[in-house]
Design a protein around this motif. Structure first.
Motif, PDB file in Angstrom:
ATOM      1  N   THR A  66       0.843  -1.199   0.000  1.00 49.32           N
ATOM      2  CA  THR A  66       0.000   0.000   0.000  1.00 49.32           C
ATOM      3  C   THR A  66       0.878   1.250   0.000  1.00 49.32           C
ATOM      4  N   PRO A  67       0.346   2.348  -0.503  1.00 47.54           N
ATOM      5  CA  PRO A  67       1.098   3.618  -0.451  1.00 47.54           C
ATOM      6  C   PRO A  67       1.507   3.955   0.982  1.00 47.54           C
ATOM      7  N   HIS A  68       0.648   3.578   1.952  1.00 50.26           N
ATOM      8  CA  HIS A  68       0.967   3.870   3.342  1.00 50.26           C
ATOM      9  C   HIS A  68       2.229   3.151   3.794  1.00 50.26           C
ATOM     10  N   ARG A  69       2.338   1.859   3.459  1.00 58.83           N
ATOM     11  CA  ARG A  69       3.542   1.099   3.851  1.00 58.83           C
ATOM     12  C   ARG A  69       4.769   1.650   3.138  1.00 58.83           C
ATOM     13  N   ALA A  70       4.595   1.977   1.878  1.00 60.90           N
ATOM     14  CA  ALA A  70       5.711   2.551   1.118  1.00 60.90           C
ATOM     15  C   ALA A  70       6.190   3.839   1.783  1.00 60.90           C
TER      16      ALA A  70
END
Lengths: 333, 333
Positions: free
Chosen positions: B312-316
């Motif tokens: 996810t963009p959040h983890r990235a």
């Protein structure tokens, strides 16, 4: 990771995929709160995303956006689509405008399981909104909603920026708000893949549409008949006369087809992902900065040097940034 | 530090202190561009700051703020003050409003060496504005201007936030803009140390002032007759009738005296310094984040994992932030 008891039990993601509306609502709340439960569920759901068409809508307050969205929901439902709406409430504490009436009107869809409307409040002092709106869109996407409509009031950079984080962005203009053309600054037409003149039953609508077409010709790329160039159409809709919405949906379909045919879809998806990661990184770093300000009398003491006028705020900030982000480059691990 | 040729020659700071208007104009440009020449000059000038009273003015577009500022300049000049104005242009690409006429009106002061009006454009996508406006204020402060007026259109969080970075903040309200009271959201009155009803020659002005006083009573601290509590006055001004401006200046003086008498001045100055450093740290970190997005195919490759829906963009973003700001704490050097 955090202990949350029953709401954190495995299966939230699964229930969302199965169409459980309450599970979806709960997930959205977790996401909005940056709760780890929501983020963990999103990890599981993320491979199920990428199907929905994301439509951004922006324009001035009072431009009839919520009414337009309502008409679009009606038209999409008639076509058999499940529709999700993310409505960003204005963030300005001074202006804003009454969105309550619009929200109430949306209660019309309360009992339709294929319509999900979520209001998100802009937060004070940047950070959080754009990336959370996109995370909410991912959840809707995984839950099978298509299209997802992202509606924002175009009063600030943030809101306009969010609406442009879509595959197709509608720029709404309304007749009879004075010299609306004059308030359109150079370049702002560019964010609209489709320009929508609402309240087309008003006498000034034709003039506005004509002016917008003229302005578009003046400011945008020259009109060339080539498939690689998207020529943003100017469409008129009237909720009163129930006119124009189907043509708008057709134009959105046409834009989607154009994105796919030209390879622009992949480019656009990449741009959106980069923007989502960037805003998220920025927000995280802002939190780091905010945390520093509360340390030991403000930034670990440097504030006193600034107060004593021995060091400018700029030098203090530079010193802090080089401590927070020593390398400033992720490729120098 | 950088090689800039003659404009960078030693003495820019000295010339500013000597009242050289052209040197000051040049310094302001350097500051706005975050140029090292300007920052180095500001280092020298910073010990000469802290004298000016900083007045923030905010309110809705079309609220007569520029006219009010013009009247204030006239009144301050009559009192022998040198006045600097920092006028922040609206940042919204969609709304905004005509400030050109207002700016032209300010040309009235072009030949008066004791009046300096500087327009600053809001920049796209946050960062830069608040801290640069305050840096410009420091330059005016060192150059001997007092007061310094910071005028912003209250259409976005940023603009309102900037106006509240002042020692005395004026919240402007204008009669005859519909239900202006209703558009005032809870809490927004709090940012005004003085509430100014402009265009008081209009018939609705008395009603608006009465409603604002009532709203203030309802939403703000209870009215207690104690010197430690500042009771924001609601004042009326009319540029047409040339009324109310002197009373406004008296109210500003009274607020300044109250700040000094209660020790609130030091608190307020500290808050402003913390806010300036914080926004500057945030802006610097945003630049770091922005730079990452252009690295090796976007954030050094992580973008591909996001595009492939593996992460996810959040983890990235989390991974990137932990690389950019490993400790996240300045006190763990």
């Amino acid at each position: 990771v955090t202990a949350h008891g029953s709401p954190a039990r495995p299966g939230l993601a699964t229930r969302v995929l199965e169409g459980d509306r309450r599970a979806l609502a709960r997930l959205l709340t977790y996401i909005e709160n940056d709760d780890e439960v929501g983020l963990a569920s999103l990890d599981k759901l993320y491979s199920h995303t990428g199907n929905a068409h994301l439509i951004g809508i922006t324009g001035p307050p009072g431009g009839g956006k919520s009414t337009l969205v309502n008409e679009m929901i009606r038209a999409y439902r008639a076509r058999g689509n499940s529709v999700a709406v993310i409505a960003i409430d204005p963030s300005s504490p001074l202006t804003g405008g009454a969105t309550l009436g619009d929200r109430i009107r949306m209660l019309e869809w309360y009992d339709d399981p294929h319509v999900f409307i979520r209001s998100m409040a802009s937060r004070r002092f940047g950070g959080g909104l754009a990336q959370n709106a996109l995370a909410v869109a991912h959840a809707f996407d995984a839950a099978g909603f298509d299209p997802i409509i992202l509606e924002t009031v175009g009063t600030g950079q943030d809101e306009v920026g969010i609406a442009s984080l879509a595959l197709t962005t509608l720029l709404v203009q309304v007749p009879g708000m004075g010299d609306s053309i004059q308030t359109l600054k150079a370049g702002s037409l560019e964010i609209g893949d489709i320009i929508v003149v609402t309240k087309a039953d008003r006498p000034e609508a034709n003039d506005l549409a004509r002016d917008l077409r003229r302005l578009r010709t003046l400011t945008l790329e020259p009109v060339v008949e080539h498939e690689s160039v998207w020529q943003a159409p100017v469409l008129k809709t009237s909720a009163v006369r129930q006119e124009g919405t189907d043509a708008l949906l057709d134009a959105i379909d046409k834009h989607r087809a154009w994105l796919e045919a030209t390879g622009s879809l992949a480019t656009r998806q990449r741009e959106i992902a980069v923007a989502e990661i960037t805003t998220r990184v920025q927000a995280d770093l802002q939190r780091v900065a905010q945390r520093q300000s509360t340390l030991a009398g403000g930034f670990g003491g440097v504030i006193d040097g600034v107060i004593a006028r021995q060091m400018t705020p700029h030098r203090a900030a530079s010193a802090l940034v080089s401590r927070i982000a020593p390398s400033g480059d992720v490729d120098k691990e």
